[in-house]
Design a protein around this motif. Structure first.
Motif, mmCIF file in Angstrom:
data_model
loop_
_atom_site.group_PDB
_atom_site.id
_atom_site.type_symbol
_atom_site.label_atom_id
_atom_site.label_comp_id
_atom_site.label_asym_id
_atom_site.label_seq_id
_atom_site.Cartn_x
_atom_site.Cartn_y
_atom_site.Cartn_z
ATOM 1 N N PHE A 1 0.867 -1.167 0.000
ATOM 2 C CA PHE A 1 0.000 0.000 0.000
ATOM 3 C C PHE A 1 0.906 1.220 0.000
ATOM 4 C CE2 PHE A 1 -3.239 -2.914 1.122
ATOM 5 C CZ PHE A 1 -4.463 -2.294 0.988
ATOM 6 N N ALA A 2 0.707 2.126 -0.936
ATOM 7 C CA ALA A 2 1.489 3.368 -0.989
ATOM 8 C C ALA A 2 1.147 4.232 0.229
ATOM 9 C CB ALA A 2 1.177 4.114 -2.281
ATOM 10 N N PRO A 3 2.013 5.177 0.585
ATOM 11 C CA PRO A 3 1.713 6.064 1.711
ATOM 12 C C PRO A 3 0.369 6.773 1.507
ATOM 13 C CG PRO A 3 3.954 6.432 0.927
ATOM 14 C CD PRO A 3 3.297 5.494 -0.045
ATOM 15 N N GLY A 4 -0.494 6.711 2.508
ATOM 16 C CA GLY A 4 -1.799 7.365 2.434
ATOM 17 C C GLY A 4 -2.834 6.662 1.580
ATOM 18 N N GLU A 5 -2.485 5.537 0.969
ATOM 19 C CA GLU A 5 -3.415 4.851 0.071
ATOM 20 C C GLU A 5 -4.525 4.146 0.847
ATOM 21 O OE1 GLU A 5 -3.283 2.254 -3.965
ATOM 22 O OE2 GLU A 5 -1.643 1.977 -2.566
ATOM 23 N N SER A 6 -5.719 4.204 0.276
ATOM 24 C CA SER A 6 -6.891 3.577 0.863
ATOM 25 C C SER A 6 -7.574 2.730 -0.205
ATOM 26 C CB SER A 6 -7.843 4.666 1.367
ATOM 27 O OG SER A 6 -9.018 4.092 1.869
ATOM 28 N N VAL A 7 -8.057 1.564 0.184
ATOM 29 C CA VAL A 7 -8.762 0.672 -0.739
ATOM 30 C C VAL A 7 -10.037 0.183 -0.061
ATOM 31 C CG1 VAL A 7 -8.678 -1.595 -1.849
ATOM 32 C CG2 VAL A 7 -6.712 -0.091 -1.969
ATOM 33 N N SER A 8 -11.140 0.199 -0.804
ATOM 34 C CA SER A 8 -12.402 -0.362 -0.320
ATOM 35 C C SER A 8 -12.809 -1.507 -1.231
ATOM 36 C CB SER A 8 -13.501 0.695 -0.315
ATOM 37 O OG SER A 8 -13.251 1.659 0.668
ATOM 38 N N MET A 9 -13.283 -2.573 -0.633
ATOM 39 C CA MET A 9 -13.756 -3.719 -1.411
ATOM 40 C C MET A 9 -15.055 -4.218 -0.802
ATOM 41 S SD MET A 9 -10.945 -6.433 -0.117
ATOM 42 C CE MET A 9 -9.874 -5.200 0.590
ATOM 43 N N GLN A 10 -15.966 -4.633 -1.673
ATOM 44 C CA GLN A 10 -17.237 -5.167 -1.205
ATOM 45 C C GLN A 10 -17.241 -6.678 -1.373
ATOM 46 O OE1 GLN A 10 -20.387 -3.093 -3.290
ATOM 47 N NE2 GLN A 10 -20.521 -1.630 -1.606
ATOM 48 N N PHE A 11 -17.907 -7.339 -0.421
ATOM 49 C CA PHE A 11 -18.089 -8.778 -0.522
ATOM 50 C C PHE A 11 -19.441 -9.114 0.093
ATOM 51 C CE2 PHE A 11 -15.666 -7.760 3.223
ATOM 52 C CZ PHE A 11 -16.219 -8.524 4.249
ATOM 53 N N ARG A 12 -20.057 -10.162 -0.445
ATOM 54 C CA ARG A 12 -21.385 -10.557 0.010
ATOM 55 C C ARG A 12 -21.302 -11.786 0.908
ATOM 56 N NH1 ARG A 12 -24.108 -11.719 -5.251
ATOM 57 N NH2 ARG A 12 -21.963 -12.235 -5.719
ATOM 58 N N LEU A 13 -22.247 -11.833 1.843
ATOM 59 C CA LEU A 13 -22.342 -12.947 2.793
ATOM 60 C C LEU A 13 -23.777 -13.453 2.799
ATOM 61 C CD1 LEU A 13 -20.511 -10.925 5.513
ATOM 62 C CD2 LEU A 13 -19.586 -13.038 4.587
ATOM 63 N N ARG A 14 -23.936 -14.781 2.692
ATOM 64 C CA ARG A 14 -25.272 -15.386 2.727
ATOM 65 C C ARG A 14 -25.534 -15.940 4.132
ATOM 66 N NH1 ARG A 14 -27.400 -17.282 -1.734
ATOM 67 N NH2 ARG A 14 -25.412 -17.968 -2.527
ATOM 68 N N ALA A 15 -26.696 -15.577 4.684
ATOM 69 C CA ALA A 15 -27.094 -16.062 6.011
ATOM 70 C C ALA A 15 -27.631 -17.480 5.872
ATOM 71 C CB ALA A 15 -28.149 -15.140 6.609
ATOM 72 N N LYS A 16 -26.959 -18.442 6.495
ATOM 73 C CA LYS A 16 -27.356 -19.850 6.339
ATOM 74 C C LYS A 16 -28.362 -20.310 7.388
ATOM 75 C CE LYS A 16 -23.214 -21.660 6.345
ATOM 76 N NZ LYS A 16 -22.112 -22.612 6.178
ATOM 77 N N TYR A 17 -28.284 -19.753 8.614
ATOM 78 C CA TYR A 17 -29.115 -20.245 9.718
ATOM 79 C C TYR A 17 -29.698 -19.090 10.522
ATOM 80 C CZ TYR A 17 -25.626 -23.863 8.812
ATOM 81 O OH TYR A 17 -24.771 -24.747 8.199
ATOM 82 N N PRO A 18 -30.869 -19.319 11.125
ATOM 83 C CA PRO A 18 -31.386 -18.315 12.056
ATOM 84 C C PRO A 18 -30.471 -18.265 13.287
ATOM 85 C CG PRO A 18 -33.076 -19.945 11.507
ATOM 86 C CD PRO A 18 -31.789 -20.428 10.938
ATOM 87 N N MET A 19 -30.079 -17.069 13.707
ATOM 88 C CA MET A 19 -29.200 -16.939 14.872
ATOM 89 C C MET A 19 -28.916 -15.485 15.176
ATOM 90 S SD MET A 19 -25.534 -17.074 13.538
ATOM 91 C CE MET A 19 -25.394 -15.575 12.635
ATOM 92 N N ARG A 20 -28.300 -15.275 16.330
ATOM 93 C CA ARG A 20 -27.745 -13.983 16.728
ATOM 94 C C ARG A 20 -26.268 -14.220 16.967
ATOM 95 N NH1 ARG A 20 -31.045 -10.054 19.044
ATOM 96 N NH2 ARG A 20 -33.226 -10.635 19.031
ATOM 97 N N ALA A 21 -25.435 -13.365 16.398
ATOM 98 C CA ALA A 21 -23.992 -13.569 16.571
ATOM 99 C C ALA A 21 -23.248 -12.259 16.367
ATOM 100 C CB ALA A 21 -23.483 -14.600 15.564
ATOM 101 N N ARG A 22 -22.028 -12.251 16.857
ATOM 102 C CA ARG A 22 -21.116 -11.141 16.590
ATOM 103 C C ARG A 22 -20.130 -11.627 15.537
ATOM 104 N NH1 ARG A 22 -21.774 -7.124 19.873
ATOM 105 N NH2 ARG A 22 -19.751 -6.105 19.819
ATOM 106 N N THR A 23 -19.727 -10.712 14.666
ATOM 107 C CA THR A 23 -18.777 -11.076 13.626
ATOM 108 C C THR A 23 -17.435 -11.442 14.246
ATOM 109 O OG1 THR A 23 -18.108 -8.775 13.365
ATOM 110 C CG2 THR A 23 -19.855 -9.568 11.918
#
Length: 136
Positions: free
Chosen positions: A87-109
């Protein structure tokens, strides 16, 4: 004041089973010099499946960049491990990714973090996010 930073934002935190959430990971180099061999561990929430084609597309799209190029990635049950060249000095990168919910639940990442491979003290951790998945 961190040398590297990572932030993970979700488009929604309440879903139904089989719904897809989109996450955006933003990584930034705050150092006055290049950060080399940068590793990003993206935590995959319990009960979710990461759709790897998003990371594959990001890797292919970034091949024209001189820095912050995703060299490769690997998946485990709890994380996606991303390998960036630099990463160059001061460089920022954003990337998107998708997640599929497989089960009913409550959780923390699971924890997501960014660090230099050869200097792991140069690192940052993203805060966990609470997710709720209802059954259909």
């Amino acid at each position: 004041d961190e040398p590297l930073s990572i932030d993970i934002a979700y488009d929604r935190t309440h879903l139904e089973q089989d719904d897809i959430a989109t996450a955006t990971a933003t990584v930034k180099n705050h150092l006055p010099k290049a950060a080399n061999m940068v590793m990003v561990d993206l935590g995959i929430p319990p009960g979710f499946e990461l759709l790897s084609e998003d990371l594959q597309a990001f890797q292919e799209k970034g091949s024209v960049r001189k820095s912050a190029h995703l060299e490769k990635f690997s998946l485990t049950a709890t994380q996606a491990i991303l390998y960036f060249d630099s990463f160059a000095p001061g460089e920022s990168v954003s990337m998107q990714f998708r997640l599929r919910a497989k089960y009913p639940m409550r959780a923390r990442t699971f924890q997501s973090r960014v660090y230099e491979y050869y200097d792991p003290q140069v690192s940052s951790v993203a805060r966990p996010v609470a997710l709720v998945v209802r059954g259909r």
